[in-house]
Motif scaffolding. Structure first.
Motif, PDB file in Angstrom:
ATOM      1  N   GLU A  41       1.006  -1.219  -0.104  1.00  0.00           N
ATOM      2  CA  GLU A  41      -0.061   0.067   0.117  1.00  0.00           C
ATOM      3  C   GLU A  41       0.803   1.324  -0.048  1.00  0.00           C
ATOM      4  O   GLU A  41       0.399   2.434  -0.091  1.00  0.00           O
ATOM      5  CB  GLU A  41      -0.988  -0.090   1.329  1.00  0.00           C
ATOM      6  CG  GLU A  41      -2.058  -1.000   0.897  1.00  0.00           C
ATOM      7  CD  GLU A  41      -2.995  -0.567  -0.054  1.00  0.00           C
ATOM      8  OE1 GLU A  41      -3.573   0.501  -0.241  1.00  0.00           O
ATOM      9  OE2 GLU A  41      -3.036  -1.820  -0.831  1.00  0.00           O
ATOM     10  N   ASN A  42       2.061   1.086   0.252  1.00  0.00           N
ATOM     11  CA  ASN A  42       2.982   2.129   0.296  1.00  0.00           C
ATOM     12  C   ASN A  42       3.072   2.832  -1.083  1.00  0.00           C
ATOM     13  O   ASN A  42       3.610   3.817  -1.571  1.00  0.00           O
ATOM     14  CB  ASN A  42       4.379   1.964   0.829  1.00  0.00           C
ATOM     15  CG  ASN A  42       5.245   3.072   1.244  1.00  0.00           C
ATOM     16  OD1 ASN A  42       4.844   4.275   1.385  1.00  0.00           O
ATOM     17  ND2 ASN A  42       6.469   3.039   0.990  1.00  0.00           N
ATOM     18  N   LEU A  43       3.081   1.920  -2.075  1.00  0.00           N
ATOM     19  CA  LEU A  43       3.167   2.238  -3.646  1.00  0.00           C
ATOM     20  C   LEU A  43       2.216   3.174  -4.104  1.00  0.00           C
ATOM     21  O   LEU A  43       0.983   2.666  -4.173  1.00  0.00           O
ATOM     22  CB  LEU A  43       3.318   0.985  -4.371  1.00  0.00           C
ATOM     23  CG  LEU A  43       3.795   1.160  -5.803  1.00  0.00           C
ATOM     24  CD1 LEU A  43       5.207   1.937  -5.951  1.00  0.00           C
ATOM     25  CD2 LEU A  43       3.921  -0.075  -6.754  1.00  0.00           C
ATOM     26  N   ARG A  44       2.399   4.333  -4.723  1.00  0.00           N
ATOM     27  CA  ARG A  44       1.390   5.215  -5.319  1.00  0.00           C
ATOM     28  C   ARG A  44       1.340   4.913  -6.909  1.00  0.00           C
ATOM     29  O   ARG A  44       0.102   5.192  -7.216  1.00  0.00           O
ATOM     30  CB  ARG A  44       1.721   6.732  -4.843  1.00  0.00           C
ATOM     31  CG  ARG A  44       1.364   7.099  -3.364  1.00  0.00           C
ATOM     32  CD  ARG A  44       0.071   6.955  -3.036  1.00  0.00           C
ATOM     33  NE  ARG A  44      -0.822   7.926  -3.794  1.00  0.00           N
ATOM     34  CZ  ARG A  44      -0.978   9.108  -3.050  1.00  0.00           C
ATOM     35  NH1 ARG A  44      -0.550   9.592  -1.967  1.00  0.00           N
ATOM     36  NH2 ARG A  44      -1.846   9.853  -3.826  1.00  0.00           N
ATOM     37  N   ALA A  45       2.423   5.011  -7.540  1.00  0.00           N
ATOM     38  CA  ALA A  45       2.492   4.967  -8.734  1.00  0.00           C
ATOM     39  C   ALA A  45       3.694   4.236  -9.373  1.00  0.00           C
ATOM     40  O   ALA A  45       4.727   4.404  -8.791  1.00  0.00           O
ATOM     41  CB  ALA A  45       2.134   6.324  -9.475  1.00  0.00           C
ATOM     42  N   VAL A  46       3.508   3.879 -10.698  1.00  0.00           N
ATOM     43  CA  VAL A  46       4.636   3.486 -11.475  1.00  0.00           C
ATOM     44  C   VAL A  46       4.722   4.157 -12.722  1.00  0.00           C
ATOM     45  O   VAL A  46       3.678   4.284 -13.217  1.00  0.00           O
ATOM     46  CB  VAL A  46       4.806   1.878 -11.620  1.00  0.00           C
ATOM     47  CG1 VAL A  46       6.115   1.432 -12.463  1.00  0.00           C
ATOM     48  CG2 VAL A  46       4.517   1.075 -10.248  1.00  0.00           C
ATOM     49  N   LEU A  47       5.837   4.747 -13.127  1.00  0.00           N
ATOM     50  CA  LEU A  47       6.224   5.650 -14.351  1.00  0.00           C
ATOM     51  C   LEU A  47       7.071   4.986 -15.098  1.00  0.00           C
ATOM     52  O   LEU A  47       7.915   4.381 -14.726  1.00  0.00           O
ATOM     53  CB  LEU A  47       6.482   6.932 -14.005  1.00  0.00           C
ATOM     54  CG  LEU A  47       5.821   7.701 -12.727  1.00  0.00           C
ATOM     55  CD1 LEU A  47       6.389   9.252 -12.560  1.00  0.00           C
ATOM     56  CD2 LEU A  47       4.559   7.834 -13.103  1.00  0.00           C
ATOM     57  N   LEU A  48       6.980   5.185 -16.610  1.00  0.00           N
ATOM     58  CA  LEU A  48       7.762   4.510 -17.513  1.00  0.00           C
ATOM     59  C   LEU A  48       8.325   5.769 -18.273  1.00  0.00           C
ATOM     60  O   LEU A  48       7.404   6.516 -18.836  1.00  0.00           O
ATOM     61  CB  LEU A  48       7.233   3.452 -18.387  1.00  0.00           C
ATOM     62  CG  LEU A  48       7.883   2.964 -19.578  1.00  0.00           C
ATOM     63  CD1 LEU A  48       9.340   2.051 -19.096  1.00  0.00           C
ATOM     64  CD2 LEU A  48       7.087   2.043 -20.361  1.00  0.00           C
ATOM     65  N   TYR A  49       9.688   5.825 -18.605  1.00  0.00           N
ATOM     66  CA  TYR A  49      10.086   6.817 -19.349  1.00  0.00           C
ATOM     67  C   TYR A  49      11.353   6.257 -20.200  1.00  0.00           C
ATOM     68  O   TYR A  49      11.711   4.912 -19.957  1.00  0.00           O
ATOM     69  CB  TYR A  49      10.431   8.230 -18.638  1.00  0.00           C
ATOM     70  CG  TYR A  49      11.759   7.939 -18.025  1.00  0.00           C
ATOM     71  CD1 TYR A  49      12.906   8.456 -18.364  1.00  0.00           C
ATOM     72  CD2 TYR A  49      11.712   7.184 -16.469  1.00  0.00           C
ATOM     73  CE1 TYR A  49      14.153   8.272 -17.351  1.00  0.00           C
ATOM     74  CE2 TYR A  49      12.759   7.254 -15.781  1.00  0.00           C
ATOM     75  CZ  TYR A  49      13.901   7.565 -16.402  1.00  0.00           C
ATOM     76  OH  TYR A  49      15.129   7.487 -15.462  1.00  0.00           O
TER      77      TYR A  49
END
Length: 334
Positions: A41-49
């Motif tokens: 639950e500590n994870l808010r988002a995952v981004l890819l670049y």
């Protein structure tokens, strides 16, 4: 972004990004699943670049950002949490298995690999704004980036707003570097050139041209909106000619402001190279095969090939110092 007009225009950028930047990357799914299992639950988002966002190359190293609520909750080791907070982000290695794709033999399995940067959502939001002097985050995320997973709708909105903030910060910081009249291509290619100089990642001149060409439509749409947003806040530029495909803009910037901006960029270059070395030193310990990662990073961005002895592979900090000195002598740092 303080005025209501500026906020409204920035929302237009965020809306465009949310609708047009790639949202799904199938190969990233197993990597995201591992991050969710690791941080809960500590994870808010995952981004890819980065390059794999556009190529989808399964043999490449995916560049991910894992945004969390708390460093303390993300780390079992208090020292790692402290270092993450003092010099964000920490960088880690991740790999997962991807089942067969269409057209492949049944049972075929790929191993997908990534490096991911761990950062709190709060630090990410600060890092894409003018509050952060250095370009490390706002330069990266002003370029096309994908939100591949978010914990909830509010987080997704905050991420897309942050992408818009990064665009406005990039444009504002780079305008004084340009001649009085310029094109959108001039803005982004010159801006990218300076942001590369402000890190330990020199690139060949054609790299900026390639990046712009790969996402020309994206830059062509968001730049005029960003300029309007900045104009409402006392900055920006106006179109003075050119064509619909290549408009010509003019920014009336006082000579003193240009001198101050140039000095600021020179300071960013010094600061950035020092911070990059410190981050590489951290990565030597947090990244599986840390020394190999440093060698790969140097060769990828400078074109300088490095051989590392078994002794240096066992001593990451010494290897970092040795490789940095060798790179400088070979002209890989400009």
């Amino acid at each position: 972004m303080q005025s209501s007009a500026m906020n409204e225009l920035a929302q237009g950028i965020a809306q465009y990004i949310a609708q047009h930047v790639p949202q799904q990357a199938p190969a990233v799914g197993p990597l995201v699943a591992k991050l969710r299992a690791r941080y809960g639950e500590n994870l808010r988002a995952v981004l890819l670049y980065g390059s794999c966002l556009h190529s989808g190359d399964l043999k490449g190293l995916f560049d991910l950002y894992a945004l969390v609520d708390s460093y303390q909750a993300a780390h079992a080791n208090r020292l790692a949490a402290t270092m993450n907070a003092l010099l964000p982000p920490n960088v880690y290695y991740l790999e997962a298995e991807l089942a067969e794709q269409s057209g492949e033999p049944e049972g075929a399995v790929h191993r997908v690999r990534a490096k991911y940067a761990l950062l709190t959502l709060a630090d990410f939001q600060a890092g894409v704004s003018p509050r952060w002097f250095h370009s490390y985050l706002w330069a990266r995320f002003s370029q096309p980036s994908a939100l591949v997973w978010a914990r909830d709708d509010l987080t997704a909105q905050l991420i897309h707003a942050s992408f818009a903030e990064a665009v406005c910060t990039f444009v504002k910081r780079c305008l004084p570097l340009l001649p009085r009249r310029w094109t959108i291509a001039d803005l982004w290619q010159e801006g990218l050139r300076w942001t590369y100089r402000a890190e330990f990642r020199p690139e060949q001149p054609e790299r900026q041209q390639q990046l712009f060409a790969a996402s020309k439509v994206y830059y062509t749409v968001i730049t005029p909106i960003a300029l309007k947003a900045l104009k409402s806040d006392g900055h920006g530029a106006v179109q003075v000619g050119g064509t619909a495909e290549e408009p010509l803009f003019e920014a009336k910037i006082a000579p003193e402001l240009r001198r101050r901006a140039l000095l600021a960029w020179k300071l960013r270059i010094v600061q950035g190279k020092a911070l990059s070395l410190l981050r590489l030193a951290k990565a030597a310990f947090t990244f599986k095969g840390g020394v190999e990662y440093i060698v790969w990073k140097i060769e990828r961005h400078s074109g300088v090939h490095m051989e590392v002895s078994p002794f240096l592979r066992r001593h990451p900090l010494l290897a970092l110092c040795f490789l940095s000195l060798r790179l400088y002598r070979r002209g890989g740092v400009r």
